[in-house]
Design an enzyme around this catalytic site. Sequence first.
Site, PDB file in Angstrom:
ATOM      1  CG  HIS A 150      21.245  -1.031  54.642  1.00  0.00           C
ATOM      2  ND1 HIS A 150      22.471  -1.644  54.486  1.00  0.00           N
ATOM      3  CD2 HIS A 150      21.525   0.285  54.827  1.00  0.00           C
ATOM      4  CE1 HIS A 150      23.432  -0.745  54.581  1.00  0.00           C
ATOM      5  NE2 HIS A 150      22.885   0.433  54.780  1.00  0.00           N
TER       6      HIS A 150
ATOM      7  CB  SER B 271      25.322   2.015  52.891  1.00  0.00           C
ATOM      8  OG  SER B 271      25.608   1.487  54.143  1.00  0.00           O
TER       9      SER B 271
ATOM     10  CG  ASP C  13      23.068  -4.812  53.060  1.00  0.00           C
ATOM     11  OD1 ASP C  13      22.120  -4.445  52.337  1.00  0.00           O
ATOM     12  OD2 ASP C  13      23.351  -4.263  54.143  1.00  0.00           O
TER      13      ASP C  13
END
Length: 699
Positions: free
Chosen positions: A85, A634, A221
């Site tokens: 992402h 992240s 991810d």
Amino acid sequence: MKKIVLLILALFCLKGVPALADEGMWVPALIQSRIKDMKAKGFKLTAEDIYSINRSSLKDAVLLFGSGCTGEVISDEGLFLTNHHCGYYFIGSHSSVEHDYLTNGFWAMNRSEELPNPGLTVSFLIRMEDVTDRALKGVGDEMPQAERDSMVKANAADVIAKATAGTHYEAAVEPFYYGNQYFLFVYEKFRDVRLVAAPPSAIGKFGGDTDNWMWPRHTGDFSMFRIYADKNNNPADYSKDNVPYRPRRSFTISTAGLKEGDFTMVYGNPGRTMQYVVSDAIDYAVNRGNPAKIKMRTMRLEIMNAEQAKDPATRIAYAAKNARVSNQWKKWQGESKGLARLGTLDKKRAFEAQFTAWAADKPLYRDVLPKLRALYAELAPYAFARDYYQEAYQAIEMTQFAQNAAKGIFKPDAEKAGDGFFKNYSQTIDRLSTQAVLGEYVKNVPAEWTPAYFLEAVQKAGGVDRYVDELFEQSNFSTIEKYKALASADSATKAAALQNDPALLLAEAFNTFYNTKVDGTYKRLNTEINTLYRLYMKGLMEMQPDRTFFPDANLTLRVAYGTVEGYSPVDAVYYEPFSTIDGIMEKDNPDIYDYNIPQRLRDLYRTKEYGRWNVDGSVPVCFLATNHTTGGNSGSPVLNGRGQLVGINFDRTWESTMSDYEFDVVKCRNIIVDIRYVLFVIDRIGNAGYLLDEMRFAK
Ligand code: ARG
Ligand code: ASP
């Protein structure tokens, strides 16, 4: 487990508020003060191994990806990992109908296939240093804030100039604890960063918005890039002559896996937390801001989802937009719920009563809370108007496009300017959403906080819905045909159209109103509030000398540590901390977009061809830990006690989403994709196992 919790609670009551179990985002240069606690949890290295300016240390393998994610270097040839992402935009920018890398994944089969990404940079921290004395040189306690600010700014400029003189480094001086402390950060920033690999979205985004912020999770991810440098290993603009960057340090990968209770550490760039704000800020978020924003986004998502379900082209066109709207929407709901569950508002109020009693005989602190309260009361209508400006007016796609397009309308290639926008645009969605959000605006925002032009236009049309219908009928920017007609018209026609276009008039009305009536005061009040927080923070530290404080996140490098741990989300339920490929198959459903996996993964599951990634007949996918993380973490490396890479951080659980305000040691968990799943996907799905040859694996 229960016993430990009780013990912690007991401590909590006795000692006021100590830094609890795994709460905290610690400053790498000061990590020595945490080492004892880290060792007790299973950390095997030293403070110098985490951060050193004398030799290479783990920090040299951690990078800031773009301006809001983290990445980790995993080879001596500049290869690094971040989240899917985080790389999404860049993966998408290389995608077209012929090469749909978002859907199918992308695997460079050799260096020459790696794809450059103009605009993408990665930065490494060279060093950080407490420069409080220098930043505050000449600053007096009684100095008015504006004077103080400009003094600090000048001092910081001097610190930065000296720190970067004769180097190609960049630097920043950042306030900690609301300006009670200042740190210098010196960075090396690389500008040639190329895409190496990305899994299909059905793996990299598996579970989509359905699973987002939730456990159990099964998302791969990750995405992979490589840094290129000039021949001297220095940052350079993209050039085909550039060579892979030779990092000071890269992570060794451990494929041994972790057990529940094992040490984990997240080394990354958490973006923003608000641990020390007063009850008034919580009150606003929980009772005004969040509900208003959630409501408007619910309406928009319902409209988007319905239209997307009707038509596959719309589904694709709005996939990224939907995800963006949905991510915060879902987070705010979890956050409000979590704050209510923890009773944060009442706890803060009770604590503030203690502070008030403590400060009663201290002139420096006595007035801080009453003044803060008054400022928050003054701020509330501005904050409310700002929330609606951002969530309602700025949610209208057409007006945003109209403003941009108007700027270039006299340029020769103006006609093409709409192609990108209309490629991913549904007027139906935009019109229905505009009716919904402007309807909310009119219903909830007092007239004095509403641009007069807008109110009059609504009145004249006989209601918001009719006004919006007319807006889309009459604007030159609402369809590609109308836009192209305008863009190819003569200058006089263009000029006249710009004067009268209702989308531009609406934009002008809202922007002017916001810029003149809201933004300035909003910022001024916030500056005053932060000034008081500086004092409040100082007071807190004086009042609680035994409490360990950690600074709020500010997108600078931090260490969070904890252990692998499951948790109980609600009564009678316990979540195991590990997920596996079997769970992917349990969710797999070709009819549900978020759960439709690539056929290749199904086949591998059927034949169990997991190769070296087989663990007890399955493949590990994700796991949970107790690290204190937030947005910006992240892509962060998740390390074991020996500092070896065991996973990539990418999310928090639903019960953790309030942790930007209050961390709950009992329930807060971060979500990590297991490095073995990443390697499995590279190897078995991407057939790019050659990439593993340049990685270093722990024995
Ligand atoms: N919740 C994660 C974070 O805040 C991941 C978001 C991306 N995924 C999505 N389905 N929107 O960034
Ligand atoms: N998903 C977040 C990010 O993108 C991480 C988090 O908020 O926990 O940084």
